[in-house]
Design an enzyme around this catalytic site. Sequence first.
Site, PDB file in Angstrom:
ATOM      1  N   TYR A  95      16.444 -13.945  37.384  1.00  0.00           N
ATOM      2  CA  TYR A  95      15.616 -14.477  38.566  1.00  0.00           C
ATOM      3  C   TYR A  95      16.478 -15.849  39.186  1.00  0.00           C
ATOM      4  O   TYR A  95      16.629 -15.915  40.491  1.00  0.00           O
ATOM      5  CB  TYR A  95      14.339 -15.050  38.098  1.00  0.00           C
ATOM      6  CG  TYR A  95      13.300 -13.911  38.112  1.00  0.00           C
ATOM      7  CD1 TYR A  95      12.763 -13.284  39.282  1.00  0.00           C
ATOM      8  CD2 TYR A  95      12.824 -13.378  36.950  1.00  0.00           C
ATOM      9  CE1 TYR A  95      12.038 -12.497  39.345  1.00  0.00           C
ATOM     10  CE2 TYR A  95      11.984 -12.371  36.897  1.00  0.00           C
ATOM     11  CZ  TYR A  95      11.580 -11.837  38.153  1.00  0.00           C
ATOM     12  OH  TYR A  95      10.399 -10.959  38.101  1.00  0.00           O
ATOM     13  N   GLU A 135       5.523 -11.176  33.495  1.00  0.00           N
ATOM     14  CA  GLU A 135       6.302 -10.304  32.714  1.00  0.00           C
ATOM     15  C   GLU A 135       6.327 -10.757  31.238  1.00  0.00           C
ATOM     16  O   GLU A 135       6.293  -9.752  30.160  1.00  0.00           O
ATOM     17  CB  GLU A 135       7.664 -10.248  33.491  1.00  0.00           C
ATOM     18  CG  GLU A 135       7.492  -9.218  34.697  1.00  0.00           C
ATOM     19  CD  GLU A 135       8.769  -9.766  35.657  1.00  0.00           C
ATOM     20  OE1 GLU A 135       9.813 -10.156  35.216  1.00  0.00           O
ATOM     21  OE2 GLU A 135       8.603  -9.340  36.720  1.00  0.00           O
ATOM     22  N   TYR A 206      10.537   7.248  33.780  1.00  0.00           N
ATOM     23  CA  TYR A 206      10.145   8.729  33.973  1.00  0.00           C
ATOM     24  C   TYR A 206       8.497   8.552  33.330  1.00  0.00           C
ATOM     25  O   TYR A 206       8.258   8.092  32.300  1.00  0.00           O
ATOM     26  CB  TYR A 206      11.124   9.716  33.144  1.00  0.00           C
ATOM     27  CG  TYR A 206      12.291   9.928  33.709  1.00  0.00           C
ATOM     28  CD1 TYR A 206      12.392  10.443  35.007  1.00  0.00           C
ATOM     29  CD2 TYR A 206      13.502   9.434  33.303  1.00  0.00           C
ATOM     30  CE1 TYR A 206      13.721  10.652  35.677  1.00  0.00           C
ATOM     31  CE2 TYR A 206      14.736   9.778  33.824  1.00  0.00           C
ATOM     32  CZ  TYR A 206      14.731  10.668  35.143  1.00  0.00           C
ATOM     33  OH  TYR A 206      16.001  10.535  35.523  1.00  0.00           O
ATOM     34  N   SER A 207       7.646   9.328  34.211  1.00  0.00           N
ATOM     35  CA  SER A 207       6.501   9.351  33.569  1.00  0.00           C
ATOM     36  C   SER A 207       6.279  10.090  32.380  1.00  0.00           C
ATOM     37  O   SER A 207       6.815  11.249  32.116  1.00  0.00           O
ATOM     38  CB  SER A 207       5.409  10.113  34.587  1.00  0.00           C
ATOM     39  OG  SER A 207       5.422   9.306  35.899  1.00  0.00           O
ATOM     40  N   GLY A 270       5.612  15.469  40.638  1.00  0.00           N
ATOM     41  CA  GLY A 270       4.584  14.589  40.497  1.00  0.00           C
ATOM     42  C   GLY A 270       3.373  14.850  39.486  1.00  0.00           C
ATOM     43  O   GLY A 270       2.561  14.060  39.235  1.00  0.00           O
ATOM     44  N   PHE A 388       7.010   6.324  44.371  1.00  0.00           N
ATOM     45  CA  PHE A 388       8.275   6.036  43.536  1.00  0.00           C
ATOM     46  C   PHE A 388       9.567   5.689  44.658  1.00  0.00           C
ATOM     47  O   PHE A 388      10.595   5.717  44.481  1.00  0.00           O
ATOM     48  CB  PHE A 388       8.924   7.496  42.975  1.00  0.00           C
ATOM     49  CG  PHE A 388       8.211   8.204  42.012  1.00  0.00           C
ATOM     50  CD1 PHE A 388       7.454   7.358  40.824  1.00  0.00           C
ATOM     51  CD2 PHE A 388       7.689   9.499  42.036  1.00  0.00           C
ATOM     52  CE1 PHE A 388       6.811   7.883  39.946  1.00  0.00           C
ATOM     53  CE2 PHE A 388       7.036  10.207  41.264  1.00  0.00           C
ATOM     54  CZ  PHE A 388       6.354   9.402  40.098  1.00  0.00           C
TER      55      PHE A 388
END
Length: 394
Positions: A95, A135, A206-207, A270, A388
């Site tokens: 950051y 985070e 990836y789902s 999807g 996405f």
Amino acid sequence: MLNAKTIEIVKTTAPLLEETGPKLTAHFYERMFIHNPELKNIFNMSNQRNGDQREALFNAIITYAKNIDNLPALHEAVEKIAHKHTSFQITKNQYQIVGRHLLASIDDFFSPGQEVIDAWEEAYGVLANIFIEREEQLYQENENLAGGWRGLREFELIEKRSESENICSFVFKPVDGKPVSAFKPGQYLGIYIQSDKLEFQEIRQYSLSSSVQDSTYRISVKRESGGLVSNYLHDELNLGDTVKLTSPAGDFFMEVEENTPVVLVSAGVGLTPTFSMLETLKDHKAPVTWVHATENGKQHAFKQHVNQIVDANDNMNSLVWYNTPTEEDCIGDDYHFSGFVDLNEFEDAVKRDKVQIYFCGPVGFMQHIARQLVELGVPRKQFHYECFGPHKIV
């Protein structure tokens, strides 16, 4: 908290930045990769070449500037980005690097004077701390789950199976032999690929395409034209090979009570998050409607598996659209409609009391679905989607 002077400066200079379009962020990335080339192993360089990442960052900067006096309005965006950042293992130091090059880019473009640079530095610091804190919470939550971990964990590919002519499933088991953490259906994994066939380390999300398992994770990946990682996975990754994975993440997930009606709508690849949801709903008490659109039977993934689940549950129904069915496709068995998904064909399902609707697919498809839901009067809080890319659906 930001003081009134900083807020005023940022809001009054935001239109100047907005006029540049993504040129500003293009300059930022070019500058950063010259001074910190190690970050090429973190960022998706394909998205750098096609401009997607530049557009996404530009939109984020302008949105932040316009809402700098109303930070709660950014909560949804912060949550989505924070989850994504955990799959990249973003650190506080990164950051600081990003902030330094962003401020330098603003100075290079506009030479606005030290007062403006100081205001943007303060504003960036506040936003960065919001992300860093959220985070860190996610890192700790993932680490403290049963079977959870922090950072990267090595997994072995134990199963590779073709689901259609362009989608392949990959099942991974941890090399350490220990259990894996649970996830919420709809979430994704971060996968890290290093190979002498690739110029940089590549990281993708990836789902997960199954319900929760005790010791394995499954993803299902579409081969994309020119896709470095998708083609590598399809062509080069073999049984016994290992990859490194981050903990499941993502703010798009299904959480419903057993008496809540559910509609799952997908197009193309999807279906991976919605199929995870369908598997999870095997013992659901309320009606479940599965809707899927694809090009034709050759690209119809998980067809038999979906039919088995739906046929075994009296409360489930399945509707399939083929955009351009072939002569070999059998209407009634393989698909029910041709063309684009029309919600009027299952209007009763999307209008059920307290129904929750989840949809995922290409951006144009999701805009098509969202418009129909709005036209049918479905409350916004009752439908959820995964996007996405840097695009707004509704």
